[in-house]
Design an enzyme around this catalytic site. Structure first.
Site, PDB file in Angstrom:
ATOM      1  N   SER A 271       0.818  -1.208   0.000  1.00  0.00           N
ATOM      2  CA  SER A 271       0.000   0.000   0.000  1.00  0.00           C
ATOM      3  C   SER A 271       0.851   1.257   0.000  1.00  0.00           C
ATOM      4  O   SER A 271       1.961   1.277   0.494  1.00  0.00           O
ATOM      5  CB  SER A 271      -0.885  -0.012   1.236  1.00  0.00           C
ATOM      6  OG  SER A 271      -1.264   1.284   1.572  1.00  0.00           O
ATOM      7  N   LYS A 272       0.249   2.310  -0.537  1.00  0.00           N
ATOM      8  CA  LYS A 272       0.925   3.609  -0.535  1.00  0.00           C
ATOM      9  C   LYS A 272       1.044   4.123   0.889  1.00  0.00           C
ATOM     10  O   LYS A 272       1.929   4.858   1.224  1.00  0.00           O
ATOM     11  CB  LYS A 272       0.113   4.638  -1.302  1.00  0.00           C
ATOM     12  CG  LYS A 272       0.039   4.344  -2.765  1.00  0.00           C
ATOM     13  CD  LYS A 272      -0.493   5.554  -3.508  1.00  0.00           C
ATOM     14  CE  LYS A 272      -0.915   5.116  -4.883  1.00  0.00           C
ATOM     15  NZ  LYS A 272      -1.126   6.138  -5.823  1.00  0.00           N
ATOM     16  N   ARG A 273       0.101   3.723   1.707  1.00  0.00           N
ATOM     17  CA  ARG A 273       0.064   4.284   3.055  1.00  0.00           C
ATOM     18  C   ARG A 273       1.094   3.653   3.989  1.00  0.00           C
ATOM     19  O   ARG A 273       1.315   4.116   5.083  1.00  0.00           O
ATOM     20  CB  ARG A 273      -1.347   4.154   3.619  1.00  0.00           C
ATOM     21  CG  ARG A 273      -2.236   5.229   3.043  1.00  0.00           C
ATOM     22  CD  ARG A 273      -3.701   4.940   3.202  1.00  0.00           C
ATOM     23  NE  ARG A 273      -4.457   5.801   2.306  1.00  0.00           N
ATOM     24  CZ  ARG A 273      -4.676   5.536   1.034  1.00  0.00           C
ATOM     25  NH1 ARG A 273      -4.201   4.440   0.501  1.00  0.00           N
ATOM     26  NH2 ARG A 273      -5.353   6.372   0.283  1.00  0.00           N
ATOM     27  N   GLN A 274       1.682   2.563   3.545  1.00  0.00           N
ATOM     28  CA  GLN A 274       2.660   1.866   4.359  1.00  0.00           C
ATOM     29  C   GLN A 274       3.903   2.723   4.637  1.00  0.00           C
ATOM     30  O   GLN A 274       4.655   2.426   5.546  1.00  0.00           O
ATOM     31  CB  GLN A 274       3.107   0.643   3.594  1.00  0.00           C
ATOM     32  CG  GLN A 274       3.157  -0.609   4.417  1.00  0.00           C
ATOM     33  CD  GLN A 274       3.016  -1.798   3.496  1.00  0.00           C
ATOM     34  OE1 GLN A 274       1.921  -2.146   3.102  1.00  0.00           O
ATOM     35  NE2 GLN A 274       4.123  -2.369   3.118  1.00  0.00           N
TER      36      GLN A 274
END
Ligand code: GLU
Length: 505
Positions: A271-274
């Site tokens: 994920s990008k949010r990682q």
């Protein structure tokens, strides 16, 4: 393979939204579009999709251009950085920024309304919310209930007049055909069929006059004469909507090639949010740009040969959409480390040292002030083991300052404190008489000395190495001494031995 719809040959595009750092997945998309264009002697376009003004991040475009330039991904049209670092635009199909093309989208949305392919929607947020809740309660997928699509023309006119009088605009929704299905002929995934009844009547023009992604992407790909859209798999569900919009305008659609999702080794979504998965993060962690590029090229693509190291030119020569996998592209950090190690070992020691300077700096080591030959010798010593440039500070700090360590570390497992102290004194005494610290000479001399004294290697070489490095694992004492002799010199070696003896006293 591809239909050359517009007779302009291959024209690909990368169409990011300027929302921050460059995610590794974005680099992959950009790279594949670029490779495909170059392989086919085509044109690669950079278009910035900023229709979602709330997500816009200041400086994101400049950062994107810098990253792409650094990574060697080139664009023939769209924005670019000039030699003096300014943002400029080139190409005859611009502007390449969607917020500068609002008239075009508005005109086309109106055209669809006139042709009955789209309609004004006057529903309030509140009404939409109620519809949504009702559908969720009935376990139906939330979709617009097409209330405004079936308004009588007079009713539409009346509401439109009221909106205008209040200084407001209705949104425009695309009217998905009631019946039938749309088939995507994807160059990677093959044919994918979507029943129209599951497609939502998407908003294509918002009340503030901005288009949504679906309308803007079709209009731009059409007018920018794009032949091949290469983008992530997450856009597959949007594609039937795009195909229907092409059809509504009577335009020939582009070809589509969707790229498999990038996943962690356990198959969860990367994920990008990682965090920490932007190109900038990887570079800061000490991955070399060519290694990263090589790694990213293999995220979903595999030429199925033995070759492992690919330069950008190799990639251009061999890139082929038919070698893209459908199943998730596994992002294996161990493979990245391994590949980075290969690239590190391919460098000359001088080149490696130069690349290491900012990483030493980041660890508070002012390497720049040291002799280039000394830095190269240090780099050479670590070159075989190094996986990431960012490891260098911790591994080599002792070359820049005398190490601190626990005196116990000096004592070899088969020795004791007194013997160690004695061994250190003896070796210090011996080294005082030595002038050639080049490794082969030093090693021969020291080993002879050990044998002559009837000592064993471990009880001398272990404390010698620890005295010089302060570490329980490091290159051997001869290698380290050789390099230290090149830099701070013999007296520093003797000083460190003296300090070690003192620590044991
Ligand atoms: N603007 C979209 C993105 O941010 C582009 C999707 C596409 O390539 O059509 O990924």
């Amino acid at each position: 393979m591809a239909i050359d719809a517009k007779n302009l040959g291959v024209r690909t595009r990368f169409a990011p939204s300027p929302t921050g750092l460059v995610h590794i997945g974005s680099l992959r998309t950009a790279l594949f579009a670029f490779l495909f264009a170059r392989h086919n002697h085509g044109v690669n376009v950079l278009r910035i999709e900023d229709t979602d003004q709330n997500r816009k991040v200041e400086g994101a475009l400049e950062n994107l251009l810098k990253v792409m330039k650094l990574m060697g991904v080139e664009f023939d049209e769209g924005y670019y950085l000039t030699a003096d670092g300014k943002i400029s635009e080139k190409g005859e199909y611009g502007p390449y920024l969607q917020s500068k093309r609002l008239d075009l989208y508005q005109k086309h949305a109106e055209q669809l309304v006139q042709n009955g392919k789209a309609y004004y929607c006057f529903c309030s947020e509140q009404r939409l919310e109620e519809v949504r809740k009702e559908q969720v309660a009935l376990k139906k997928p939330p979709m617009y209930d097409r209330h405004c699509r079936y308004l009588k023309p007079q009713e539409t006119q009346k509401q439109l007049a009221e909106f205008k009088a209040a200084g407001k605009n209705p949104v425009i929704r695309f009217a998905i055909p009631d019946e039938g299905q749309t088939v995507i002929h994807d160059l990677v995934y093959g044919d994918i069929t979507y029943e129209h009844r599951i497609l939502d009547d998407q908003v294509i023009l918002k009340s503030d006059g901005f288009p949504t992604y679906h309308l803007a992407v079709v209009i731009d790909d059409h007018y920018m004469q794009i032949s091949h859209v290469i983008r992530g798999e997450e856009w597959i569900p949007s594609t039937p909507k795009h195909l229907l919009i092409y059809q509504a305008f009577g335009w020939q659609p582009t070809e589509f090639a969707h790229l498999p999702l990038i996943v962690n080794p356990d198959k969860t979504k990367l994920s990008k949010r990682q965090g920490d998965i932007s190109v900038e993060d990887f570079l800061a962690k000490g991955y070399l740009k060519n290694a990263l590029l090589n790694f990213v090229a293999f995220l979903g693509w595999n030429p199925k040969t033995e070759q492992e190291i690919f330069s950008l030119d190799d990639l251009i020569a061999q890139f082929d959409l038919s070698k893209i996998n459908k199943s998730g592209a596994i992002f294996d950090p161990n493979k990245l480390d391994w590949l980075n190690g290969l690239y590190i070992r391919q460098m000359s020691a001088n080149e490696l040292a130069e690349n290491l300077i900012p990483f030493w700096q980041a660890d508070g080591i002012d390497a720049k002030t040291h002799d280039a030959a000394y830095l190269a010798a240090i780099a050479n010593l670590e070159q075989q083991r190094l996986k990431r440039l960012s490891e260098i500070g911790e591994r080599t700090r002792y070359f820049f300052a005398a190490p601190g360590y626990d005196p116990e570390l000096l004592i070899w497992k088969k020795s004791d404190k007194e013997k160690t102290k004695q061994a250190l004194s003896n070796i210090k005494q011996f080294l005082t008489s030595i002038d050639d610290f080049r490794r082969p000479n030093l090693e021969t001399a020291v080993k002879k000395f050990i044998a002559d004294q009837n000592l064993d290697n471990g009880s001398v070489l272990w404390p010698l190495r620890v005295a010089l490095t302060g570490q329980d694992k490091s290159p051997g004492p001869f290698e380290v001494a050789e390099v230290l002799a090149l830099g701070p010199g013999k007296h520093e070696i003797l000083n460190r031995l003296e300090q070690a003896i003192n620590k044991l006293s």
